[in-house]
Design a protein around this motif. Structure first.
Motif, PDB file in Angstrom:
ATOM      1  N   VAL A   1       0.863  -1.178   0.000  1.00 55.38           N
ATOM      2  CA  VAL A   1       0.000   0.000   0.000  1.00 55.38           C
ATOM      3  C   VAL A   1       0.899   1.227   0.000  1.00 55.38           C
ATOM      4  O   VAL A   1       1.942   1.236   0.652  1.00 55.38           O
ATOM      5  N   ALA A   2       0.512   2.235  -0.779  1.00 55.47           N
ATOM      6  CA  ALA A   2       1.295   3.471  -0.848  1.00 55.47           C
ATOM      7  C   ALA A   2       0.487   4.606  -0.229  1.00 55.47           C
ATOM      8  O   ALA A   2      -0.532   5.020  -0.784  1.00 55.47           O
ATOM      9  N   LEU A   3       0.943   5.060   0.944  1.00 53.48           N
ATOM     10  CA  LEU A   3       0.328   6.247   1.545  1.00 53.48           C
ATOM     11  C   LEU A   3       0.944   7.478   0.875  1.00 53.48           C
ATOM     12  O   LEU A   3       2.165   7.555   0.714  1.00 53.48           O
ATOM     13  N   THR A   4       0.092   8.429   0.471  1.00 53.89           N
ATOM     14  CA  THR A   4       0.600   9.648  -0.159  1.00 53.89           C
ATOM     15  C   THR A   4       0.064  10.859   0.596  1.00 53.89           C
ATOM     16  O   THR A   4      -1.060  10.831   1.100  1.00 53.89           O
ATOM     17  N   PHE A   5       0.899  11.886   0.691  1.00 50.63           N
ATOM     18  CA  PHE A   5       0.538  13.099   1.433  1.00 50.63           C
ATOM     19  C   PHE A   5       0.708  14.303   0.503  1.00 50.63           C
ATOM     20  O   PHE A   5       1.809  14.528  -0.009  1.00 50.63           O
ATOM     21  N   ASP A   6      -0.348  15.066   0.329  1.00 54.02           N
ATOM     22  CA  ASP A   6      -0.326  16.220  -0.574  1.00 54.02           C
ATOM     23  C   ASP A   6      -0.239  17.542   0.184  1.00 54.02           C
ATOM     24  O   ASP A   6      -0.623  17.629   1.351  1.00 54.02           O
ATOM     25  N   ASP A   7       0.226  18.556  -0.527  1.00 53.46           N
ATOM     26  CA  ASP A   7       0.137  19.980  -0.138  1.00 53.46           C
ATOM     27  C   ASP A   7       1.235  20.461   0.802  1.00 53.46           C
ATOM     28  O   ASP A   7       1.230  21.619   1.195  1.00 53.46           O
ATOM     29  N   GLY A   8       2.139  19.603   1.210  1.00 57.33           N
ATOM     30  CA  GLY A   8       3.161  20.033   2.156  1.00 57.33           C
ATOM     31  C   GLY A   8       4.391  20.575   1.446  1.00 57.33           C
ATOM     32  O   GLY A   8       4.366  20.795   0.238  1.00 57.33           O
ATOM     33  N   PRO A   9       5.469  20.700   2.218  1.00 53.66           N
ATOM     34  CA  PRO A   9       5.470  20.581   3.673  1.00 53.66           C
ATOM     35  C   PRO A   9       4.749  21.748   4.348  1.00 53.66           C
ATOM     36  O   PRO A   9       4.730  22.858   3.834  1.00 53.66           O
ATOM     37  N   THR A  10       4.207  21.448   5.539  1.00 57.10           N
ATOM     38  CA  THR A  10       3.601  22.466   6.394  1.00 57.10           C
ATOM     39  C   THR A  10       4.096  22.210   7.814  1.00 57.10           C
ATOM     40  O   THR A  10       4.900  21.292   8.032  1.00 57.10           O
ATOM     41  N   GLY A  11       3.558  22.933   8.768  1.00 53.28           N
ATOM     42  CA  GLY A  11       3.928  22.723  10.167  1.00 53.28           C
ATOM     43  C   GLY A  11       3.533  21.348  10.682  1.00 53.28           C
ATOM     44  O   GLY A  11       4.016  20.922  11.739  1.00 53.28           O
ATOM     45  N   TYR A  12       2.665  20.631   9.951  1.00 53.72           N
ATOM     46  CA  TYR A  12       2.237  19.290  10.394  1.00 53.72           C
ATOM     47  C   TYR A  12       3.114  18.176   9.826  1.00 53.72           C
ATOM     48  O   TYR A  12       3.007  17.025  10.245  1.00 53.72           O
ATOM     49  N   THR A  13       3.970  18.521   8.882  1.00 54.88           N
ATOM     50  CA  THR A  13       4.791  17.495   8.228  1.00 54.88           C
ATOM     51  C   THR A  13       5.732  16.771   9.202  1.00 54.88           C
ATOM     52  O   THR A  13       5.842  15.541   9.137  1.00 54.88           O
TER      53      THR A  13
END
Ligand SMILES: [Zn+2]
Length: 254
Positions: A58-70
């Motif tokens: 499974v590939a988890l993907t994270f969009d829109d970062g980096p931000t303070g939550y990264t």
């Protein structure tokens, strides 16, 4: 032994270079860290820990970062020795260089998510190319490597967007599991929604821009591993089935 010692020394030198790059936040970091901490390519394309044709991946993907939550997302991944894929907004990468380099060193894959996050389907081809190319250059100025994968903002793509991605050397990465973490800010609900939709080869879309998403990551990883899933990067998902090609749209792995 000598070879291994030399290799370890080379890795140490590389790590030193990366630290220098983190300390110095101006200027390009071209050539930085062509190897990760384990002496393997650190751009998310290193050989997968498993064969995704034989083991459910499974590939988890994270969009829109980096931000303070990264950093919280990265901490959760690191604690469980898991990798993921981050699709970066170019100017965010420039403002959060240390987080980008941490993703890179961890062996996460780093992809392009444009400069201004527009609906690309509404733009003329020249503007689409500018969005993709400029973000790719901004990311490369931090990692030393041009991204080869791209996630369209809002998941909006058409033939024009696909052609621009192809011309910029980028594969288009969509998803087939969406827990809507932008709407549901409850970590356990995000976990349940992912588990309800996950299949071998799944690509899960998440965002490292909400406080609730990093809280969901530890639950998610534990639950996925308990079900026999290996977390891999998007390029790793395709590594044993011919790799990825630019201008092609991918919704899930093999
Ligand atoms: Zn986005």
């Amino acid at each position: 032994m000598a070879g291994r010692a030399l290799r370890r020394r080379a890795v140490t030198l590389m790590t030193g270079t990366v630290l220098a790059a983190v300390a110095c936040t101006v200027g390009p970091a071209a050539g930085v860290a062509s190897q990760g901490p384990y002496g393997t390519p650190a751009d998310g394309s290193r050989p997968p820990p498993v064969d995704c044709r034989a083991t459910p991946c499974v590939a988890l993907t994270f969009d829109d970062g980096p931000t303070g939550y990264t950093p919280a997302v990265l901490r959760a991944l690191e604690r469980q020795h898991a990798v993921a894929t981050f699709f970066l907004i170019g100017p965010h990468a420039l403002h959060h260089r240390a987080d980008v380099l941490r993703e890179y060193r961890d062996g996460d894959a780093i992809g392009d998510h444009t400069v201004t996050h527009p609906h690309l389907t509404l733009l003329p081809p020249a503007r689409i190319r500018h969005e993709l190319e400029s973000a790719a250059r901004q990311i490369a100025s931090v990692t030393g490597h041009r991204p080869t994968i791209y996630r369209p903002p809002f998941g909006a793509w058409n033939a024009k967007v696909r052609a621009a991605a192809g011309g910029t050397g980028l594969s288009v990465v969509m998803w087939n599991v969406d827990p809507r973490d932008w709407k549901h800010h409850d970590p356990r609900l995000i976990e349940r929604r992912v588990l309800a939709g996950v299949r071998p080869g799944a690509i899960v879309v998440l965002h490292d821009r909400y406080a609730s998403t990093p809280q969901a990551v530890p639950y998610l990883l534990r639950a996925l591993k308990a079900r026999g899933y290996a977390p891999v990067t998007v390029p790793q998902l395709f590594a044993t089935s011919g790799g990825m090609r630019s201008g092609v749209v991918y919704h899930h792995g093999p």
